[in-house]
Design a protein around this motif. Structure first.
Motif, mmCIF file in Angstrom:
data_model
loop_
_atom_site.group_PDB
_atom_site.id
_atom_site.type_symbol
_atom_site.label_atom_id
_atom_site.label_comp_id
_atom_site.label_asym_id
_atom_site.label_seq_id
_atom_site.Cartn_x
_atom_site.Cartn_y
_atom_site.Cartn_z
ATOM 1 N N ASP A 62 0.701 -0.948 0.199
ATOM 2 C CA ASP A 62 0.112 -0.089 -0.047
ATOM 3 C C ASP A 62 0.881 1.363 0.053
ATOM 4 N N TYR A 100 -0.031 4.215 0.013
ATOM 5 C CA TYR A 100 -0.478 5.194 1.019
ATOM 6 C C TYR A 100 -0.886 4.781 2.296
ATOM 7 N N ARG A 121 -5.731 10.712 -3.776
ATOM 8 C CA ARG A 121 -4.331 10.447 -4.518
ATOM 9 C C ARG A 121 -4.805 10.211 -5.893
ATOM 10 N N SER A 155 -3.786 8.127 -8.640
ATOM 11 C CA SER A 155 -2.588 7.158 -8.466
ATOM 12 C C SER A 155 -2.616 6.538 -9.946
ATOM 13 N N TYR A 210 -11.483 4.196 -3.471
ATOM 14 C CA TYR A 210 -10.470 4.519 -4.157
ATOM 15 C C TYR A 210 -9.147 3.940 -3.609
ATOM 16 N N ASN A 211 -8.008 3.438 -4.244
ATOM 17 C CA ASN A 211 -6.957 3.118 -3.585
ATOM 18 C C ASN A 211 -7.030 2.028 -2.377
ATOM 19 N N TYR A 242 -6.289 -0.803 -1.089
ATOM 20 C CA TYR A 242 -5.297 -1.815 -0.897
ATOM 21 C C TYR A 242 -5.619 -2.208 0.626
ATOM 22 N N GLU A 288 -12.335 8.852 -1.337
ATOM 23 C CA GLU A 288 -11.399 9.635 -1.432
ATOM 24 C C GLU A 288 -12.497 10.363 -2.591
ATOM 25 N N ILE A 303 -7.873 -0.508 -7.031
ATOM 26 C CA ILE A 303 -6.547 -0.131 -6.884
ATOM 27 C C ILE A 303 -5.491 0.087 -7.955
ATOM 28 N N GLN A 304 -4.479 0.757 -8.041
ATOM 29 C CA GLN A 304 -3.701 1.153 -8.938
ATOM 30 C C GLN A 304 -2.666 -0.250 -8.877
ATOM 31 N N TYR A 326 0.264 -1.528 -9.998
ATOM 32 C CA TYR A 326 1.504 -0.716 -10.606
ATOM 33 C C TYR A 326 2.227 -1.788 -11.262
ATOM 34 N N VAL A 361 -5.321 0.790 -13.200
ATOM 35 C CA VAL A 361 -6.145 0.646 -12.392
ATOM 36 C C VAL A 361 -6.907 -0.494 -12.620
#
Length: 460
Positions: free
Chosen positions: A79, A81, A125, A127, A319-320, A322, A346, A400-401, A403, A408
Motif C-alpha cells: 500500500d 498510502y 491520490r 494514482s 479508491y486505492n 489496498y 476519496e 487499486i492502482q 502498479y 487501475v
C-alpha cells in the motif's frame, strides 16, 4: 451547494440520436496529454485543492513489493498510502454537510444504519497510470470509434479508450466497458454473503481464465463477427458447487450479436447454452444477489436502457483500496454493511450516467446510475432503482492502482440488496496461497474459450 462541472445533458431516444454526435474536433484531441490527461480526465486539480493535479500516477512498484507469483506480478500489493490518515469522517450526524458529494445509494446506508455506518475519507491520490502505448493509441485514434445501431455496438475502436472526450452517456458506458485490462489473465475470487442476523456465509470460491483481445496491441484490429472478450470460471467451493463451470463471451458489435454463454453441470456431464445468463437473471454463485448485467458494474447489451450523461461531479468514491483487498472476508464484512475501518474513500471527479428503462422493456430496475472515474474509466459506485422509485441494489467497487501492470483494476465489489437488507462481497483477495489477484498469461490455446474446453475444465 456543490454544482455540476462541465454539465452535459444529451437525450438518447429509441433511435439513438446520440450516434449522430460529432467526433471530437482536432482542437479537443490536442488537449489529450496537455490540459487533459492522456485518457481524457481533467489534469488540473480542483479549485479548492482537495483534488490534486494529476502528475502521472504510480507507474512502477514501490519498495517492498514481492508478488507471490514472482515475475508475473499480482498480489500481495504494498500500500503506497499506508501512512495516510483520514481527513474526514462522515456519519449520520454530519451527513447533511456532505450529502451532495455522496450518491443516493450510499446515503441510504446512512439512513438505515445511522449508529454504525460511516465513511472514512482520505486524501485524494490520483494514482492512475497506464502503459504509454495506451495513451498513444487513445490520442492517435481518437475520433475513429463510432457507435452503431440501437443496442448500440461499437466499431472502429481497438486497444484504446474509445471516447476520451465523451459527448453522451453511451460513449461513457463504452469507455467503462472497454477500460484497460490485460489481454490474457487468470484470477481467483471468493464471495461472502451477510444475512440480516449478522451471519457470514462463504458463498463460493472460483478460479477463472479471461481473455480480452480488444487490448491485444500486437494486432491492428479484430474481426467484428468474433467475440473480443471471453471468461471461463470454475467453482471449487462449496462442495455443492464444485465442478460447476461457465463460459461467457462478448462482442463489440452488440447491435449485430448477442452475448454468448454456456454452462457445465457435473451431474449432467454436458455443456448447454445459457441464454438466461443476461440482464436481470440472478447469478447463483453470488449467493443469489448479483444479476448478470451488474457484473463489474455493467455487463452485456445496452438495448434495454436509454443512457443519459448527466455531467461531471466531485464525489466520494472508494479508491486505492489496498487495505480492503488485503483483509479477509470476516474483517471486511460486518453486520449490515462493510466495515468502515477497511474502506478508503476519496474525493474524485466522476462522470455521472443515468440509464432509464425504455418503454415496453422489462427489468427489475427502472433506473441504473453509474459514477465513472475520470482518470481510469472504472465505475467505483453503481446503484439501481426499482419500479417503486426505491434504491434496491447498491454496489461499491473498490479499486487499486496495480502498479505491476500498470493500470487501475477493480478487484472486488460489495453488493447490497436493500430490499432484503442483506449484502455480499466478491473479491480477489490475498489471504490464501491460491489467491493472487490477477496475473498475466502470455496467451491461451486457440480453442481454450470454447464449449468443448468448458466441458473438460469443469469435470471433477
Amino acid at each position: 451547494m456543490h454544482h455540476y462541472i462541465h454539465l452535459l445533458v444529451v437525450t438518447a431516444g429509441a433511435a439513438l440520436a446520440a450516434q449522430a454526435v460529432a467526433a471530437p474536433s482536432a482542437d479537443e484531441i490536442r488537449q489529450l496529454g496537455t490540459t487533459l490527461t492522456p485518457l481524457g480526465g481533467e489534469k488540473a486539480g480542483s479549485k479548492d485543492g482537495t483534488i490534486p493535479q494529476w502528475e502521472g500516477g504510480i507507474c512502477t512498484p514501490p519498495a517492498g513489493y514481492t508478488p507471490r507469483r514472482g515475475r508475473v506480478g499480482g498480489g500481495p500489493y504494498v500500500d503506497p498510502y499506508a501512512n495516510d490518515k483520514p481527513v474526514l469522517r462522515i456519519t449520520a450526524a454530519n451527513l447533511g454537510q456532505y450529502q451532495d458529494r455522496i450518491d443516493a445509494g450510499t446515503r441510504e446506508l446512512f439512513k438505515r444504519y445511522p449508529k454504525t455506518y460511516a465513511m472514512e475519507v482520505y486524501p485524494t491520490r490520483r494514482s492512475a497510470c497506464f502503459p504509454n502505448w495506451v495513451y498513444e493509441n487513445t490520442r492517435d485514434r481518437a475520433g475513429k470509434p463510432r457507435l452503431v445501431g440501437t443496442a448500440p455496438g461499437i466499431t472502429g475502436a481497438h486497444a484504446q479508450i474509445p471516447f476520451p472526450i465523451p459527448k453522451n452517456g453511451y460513449e461513457v458506458m463504452w469507455n467503462m466497458v472497454l477500460r484497460y485490462e490485460l489481454p490474457s489473465f487468470q484470477f481467483a475470487f471468493e464471495a461472502g454473503l451477510m444475512d440480516t442476523s449478522g451471519t457470514l456465509t462463504r458463498a463460493s470460491f472460483q478460479v477463472a481464465d479471461a481473455q480480452n483481445l480488444y487490448w491485444n496491441n500486437a494486432v491492428a484490429s479484430l474481426p467484428e463477427d468474433k467475440p473480443y472478450k471471453a471468461v471461463i470460471s470454475r467453482s471449487l467451493e462449496p462442495a455443492s458447487q464444485a465442478g460447476l463451470a461457465s463460459l461467457r463471451s462478448s462482442f463489440l458489435r452488440q447491435d449485430l450479436h448477442d452475448d454468448l454463454a454456456w454452462s457445465y453441470v457435473p451431474g449432467q456431464r454436458r455443456v448447454r447454452r445459457a441464454p438466461e445468463f443476461a440482464y436481470d437473471t440472478v447469478s447463483t454463485t453470488s449467493g443469489g444477489l448479483l444479476i448478470f448485467d451488474e457484473i463489474a458494474g455493467w455487463d452485456g447489451k445496452m438495448d434495454k436502457y436509454d443512457f443519459k450523461l448527466i455531467g461531471k461531479k466531485e464525489m466520494y468514491i472508494p479508491y486505492n483500496a489496498y487495505r480492503t483487498l488485503a483483509a479477509p472476508l470476516d474483517q471486511v464484512m460486518v453486520k449490515d454493511h462493510e466495515n468502515p475501518a477497511y474502506m478508503r474513500w476519496e474525493l474524485h471527479r466522476v462522470w455521472v450516467v443515468e440509464g432509464t428503462l425504455k418503454p415496453g422493456e422489462r427489468h427489475i430496475q427502472q433506473k441504473k446510475v453509474f459514477l465513472v472515474d475520470e482518470d481510469s474509466w472504472n465505475a467505483p459506485v453503481y446503484y439501481g432503482v426499482d419500479h417503486q422509485g426505491q434504491v434496491n441494489h447498491l454496489m461499491h467497487l473498490p479499486a487499486i492502482q496495480a502498479y505491476d501492470v500498470p493500470g487501475v483494476q477493480t478487484k472486488a465489489f460489495i453488493l447490497y440488496d436493500l430490499s432484503r437488507g442483506i449484502y455480499g462481497y466478491q473479491t480477489k483477495p490475498l489471504g490464501r496461497p491460491d489467491q493472487y489477484g490477477e496475473i498475466a498469461v502470455d496467451r491461451f490455446p486457440p480453442n481454450h474459450f470454447t464449449p468443448d474446453a468448458l466441458a473438460g475444465s469443469g469435470i471433477r
